[in-house]
Design a protein around this motif. Sequence first.
Motif, PDB file in Angstrom:
ATOM      1  N   ARG A   2       0.843  -1.199   0.000  1.00 12.25           N
ATOM      2  CA  ARG A   2       0.000   0.000   0.000  1.00 12.25           C
ATOM      3  C   ARG A   2       0.878   1.248   0.000  1.00 12.25           C
ATOM      4  N   PHE A   3       0.332   2.370  -0.474  1.00 11.03           N
ATOM      5  CA  PHE A   3       1.149   3.569  -0.586  1.00 11.03           C
ATOM      6  C   PHE A   3       0.296   4.817  -0.387  1.00 11.03           C
ATOM      7  N   SER A   4       0.992   5.926  -0.159  1.00  7.83           N
ATOM      8  CA  SER A   4       0.373   7.246  -0.132  1.00  7.83           C
ATOM      9  C   SER A   4       1.378   8.217  -0.721  1.00  7.83           C
ATOM     10  N   LEU A   5       0.909   9.100  -1.607  1.00  9.02           N
ATOM     11  CA  LEU A   5       1.805   9.972  -2.366  1.00  9.02           C
ATOM     12  C   LEU A   5       1.346  11.425  -2.246  1.00  9.02           C
ATOM     13  N   VAL A   6       2.305  12.321  -2.039  1.00 13.76           N
ATOM     14  CA  VAL A   6       2.055  13.765  -2.005  1.00 13.76           C
ATOM     15  C   VAL A   6       2.953  14.410  -3.055  1.00 13.76           C
ATOM     16  N   VAL A   7       2.389  15.216  -3.939  1.00 15.65           N
ATOM     17  CA  VAL A   7       3.157  15.894  -4.991  1.00 15.65           C
ATOM     18  C   VAL A   7       2.928  17.398  -4.856  1.00 15.65           C
ATOM     19  N   ASN A   8       4.024  18.143  -4.764  1.00 13.19           N
ATOM     20  CA  ASN A   8       3.956  19.604  -4.623  1.00 13.19           C
ATOM     21  C   ASN A   8       3.036  20.019  -3.477  1.00 13.19           C
ATOM     22  N   GLY A   9       3.135  19.272  -2.389  1.00 17.07           N
ATOM     23  CA  GLY A   9       2.426  19.613  -1.162  1.00 17.07           C
ATOM     24  C   GLY A   9       1.004  19.131  -1.063  1.00 17.07           C
ATOM     25  N   ALA A  10       0.456  18.541  -2.126  1.00 14.72           N
ATOM     26  CA  ALA A  10      -0.941  18.110  -2.117  1.00 14.72           C
ATOM     27  C   ALA A  10      -1.029  16.593  -2.272  1.00 14.72           C
ATOM     28  N   PRO A  11      -1.900  15.927  -1.494  1.00 18.79           N
ATOM     29  CA  PRO A  11      -2.093  14.493  -1.694  1.00 18.79           C
ATOM     30  C   PRO A  11      -2.433  14.204  -3.147  1.00 18.79           C
ATOM     31  N   SER A  12      -1.717  13.246  -3.743  1.00 17.85           N
ATOM     32  CA  SER A  12      -1.878  12.968  -5.165  1.00 17.85           C
ATOM     33  C   SER A  12      -2.655  11.688  -5.397  1.00 17.85           C
ATOM     34  N   SER A  13      -2.206  10.612  -4.812  1.00 16.12           N
ATOM     35  CA  SER A  13      -2.899   9.337  -4.948  1.00 16.12           C
ATOM     36  C   SER A  13      -2.591   8.488  -3.736  1.00 16.12           C
ATOM     37  N   VAL A 186       3.411  10.200   5.358  1.00 16.06           N
ATOM     38  CA  VAL A 186       3.929  10.913   4.186  1.00 16.06           C
ATOM     39  C   VAL A 186       3.741  12.419   4.345  1.00 16.06           C
ATOM     40  N   LEU A 187       2.650  12.857   4.942  1.00 13.48           N
ATOM     41  CA  LEU A 187       2.454  14.285   5.185  1.00 13.48           C
ATOM     42  C   LEU A 187       3.471  14.802   6.201  1.00 13.48           C
ATOM     43  N   CYS A 188       3.791  13.986   7.185  1.00  8.92           N
ATOM     44  CA  CYS A 188       4.769  14.382   8.193  1.00  8.92           C
ATOM     45  C   CYS A 188       6.099  14.703   7.535  1.00  8.92           C
ATOM     46  N   LEU A 189       6.604  13.790   6.709  1.00  4.49           N
ATOM     47  CA  LEU A 189       7.891  14.022   6.067  1.00  4.49           C
ATOM     48  C   LEU A 189       7.820  15.193   5.092  1.00  4.49           C
ATOM     49  N   ASN A 262      11.338  22.440  -9.851  1.00  4.64           N
ATOM     50  CA  ASN A 262      10.389  23.071  -8.929  1.00  4.64           C
ATOM     51  C   ASN A 262       9.378  22.084  -8.356  1.00  4.64           C
ATOM     52  N   ASP A 263       9.522  20.812  -8.700  1.00  2.00           N
ATOM     53  CA  ASP A 263       8.563  19.801  -8.247  1.00  2.00           C
ATOM     54  C   ASP A 263       9.115  19.005  -7.063  1.00  2.00           C
ATOM     55  N   THR A 264       8.234  18.737  -6.115  1.00  2.00           N
ATOM     56  CA  THR A 264       8.584  17.907  -4.975  1.00  2.00           C
ATOM     57  C   THR A 264       7.590  16.759  -4.872  1.00  2.00           C
ATOM     58  N   ALA A 265       8.049  15.669  -4.299  1.00  2.00           N
ATOM     59  CA  ALA A 265       7.154  14.535  -4.075  1.00  2.00           C
ATOM     60  C   ALA A 265       7.617  13.779  -2.834  1.00  2.00           C
ATOM     61  N   SER A 266       6.658  13.254  -2.108  1.00  2.00           N
ATOM     62  CA  SER A 266       6.930  12.391  -0.969  1.00  2.00           C
ATOM     63  C   SER A 266       6.045  11.165  -1.089  1.00  2.00           C
ATOM     64  N   LEU A 287       8.080   7.662  -6.726  1.00  2.00           N
ATOM     65  CA  LEU A 287       8.635   9.009  -6.739  1.00  2.00           C
ATOM     66  C   LEU A 287       9.160   9.379  -8.121  1.00  2.00           C
ATOM     67  N   ALA A 288       9.794   8.423  -8.798  1.00  2.00           N
ATOM     68  CA  ALA A 288      10.292   8.687 -10.151  1.00  2.00           C
ATOM     69  C   ALA A 288       9.144   9.036 -11.090  1.00  2.00           C
ATOM     70  N   ALA A 289       8.052   8.316 -10.964  1.00  2.00           N
ATOM     71  CA  ALA A 289       6.896   8.591 -11.822  1.00  2.00           C
ATOM     72  C   ALA A 289       6.285   9.952 -11.504  1.00  2.00           C
ATOM     73  N   ALA A 290       6.402  10.376 -10.249  1.00  2.00           N
ATOM     74  CA  ALA A 290       5.780  11.630  -9.836  1.00  2.00           C
ATOM     75  C   ALA A 290       6.562  12.855 -10.298  1.00  2.00           C
ATOM     76  N   VAL A 291       7.885  12.804 -10.248  1.00  2.00           N
ATOM     77  CA  VAL A 291       8.671  13.994 -10.574  1.00  2.00           C
ATOM     78  C   VAL A 291       9.689  13.765 -11.673  1.00  2.00           C
ATOM     79  N   GLY A 292       9.771  12.546 -12.214  1.00  2.00           N
ATOM     80  CA  GLY A 292      10.789  12.234 -13.217  1.00  2.00           C
ATOM     81  C   GLY A 292      12.112  11.917 -12.546  1.00  2.00           C
TER      82      GLY A 292
END
Length: 299
Positions: A2-13, A186-189, A262-266, A287-292
């Motif tokens: 299972r996973f949780s992803l945040v991209v540029n500060g917003a929950p993504s998927s 993920v939000l914590c980090l 300018n992109d961040t992901a956690s 993470l690679a898929a999220a920001v390249g």
Amino acid sequence: MRFSLVVNGAPSSSEQPAGSVPWWSFSKTVLAAAALSLVRDGLLGLDDQVLEGPFTLRQLLRHEAGLADYGELADYHAAVAAHAAPWSAEDMLQRLDAQRLRYAPGAGWRYSNVGYLYVSRLIERLSGLALEQALQQRVFAPLGLSRVRLARTCADLQDVHMGAASAYDPGWVYHGLLVGPLGEAVLCLDRLLTGDLLPAWLLREMRTARALGGPIGGRPWIAPGYALGLMQGTVQGGQLLSGHSGAGPGSVVAVYHCVRGNDTASCAVFAEGADEGVVEAEAVSRLAAAVGSADPRLG
């Protein structure tokens, strides 16, 4: 997995288990953040010697204090497997001969949970609060997190995904075992590394890593390192990641952050009964898929 992803500060998927998971050694990142908030507030310096021994807070947080680790004790693993009652912290320290440093502080590197037990005691002493209250005040409330708690007894794990380790006693984690939703991990980090909990100069200190050599077999690390409560280094695909993995009986968690332009992901990944390297590789892939993955840098 299972996973949780945040991209540029917003929950993504997200595809995460309902309820809480053990944060295992990602708890060290939270302890480091709380300790660094004490530095921020002028209650101690990173390079001040601490009461627990002839080493500094920086050396404790970066595993450079010369301390051994109770994971080296065969009796420890046997007792955990037998579901025995946890030893007291003082009993554990005596069994480990923890006062005998394995090298001069700052002269080497050795992963040590004992060092983070000392960090937790330092947080309590300087904040004047019990550890859970100190973490809530100094980390979780400022970061907008409300569902993380410290598990102290088996009863505290009844609603936590523990895989095959349903009888595990969190008292065996001497620096404290945090549990909470994967999405809050993920939000914590992400909020720690991109927000203003710590001033910029202190975040730079937190992310200054000691290089630990070359590739690690079975894991995605190409040039691993350890910073202040953060595993940090380059992984397969060229990304520079910062965060922490954690493994315990029954499950693994990996929580990591990266930046490209300018992109961040956690990303936080959790799996029951999985190999640590496999879980880390899943985090790297997402993470690679999220920001390249071309020419990334840590922000």
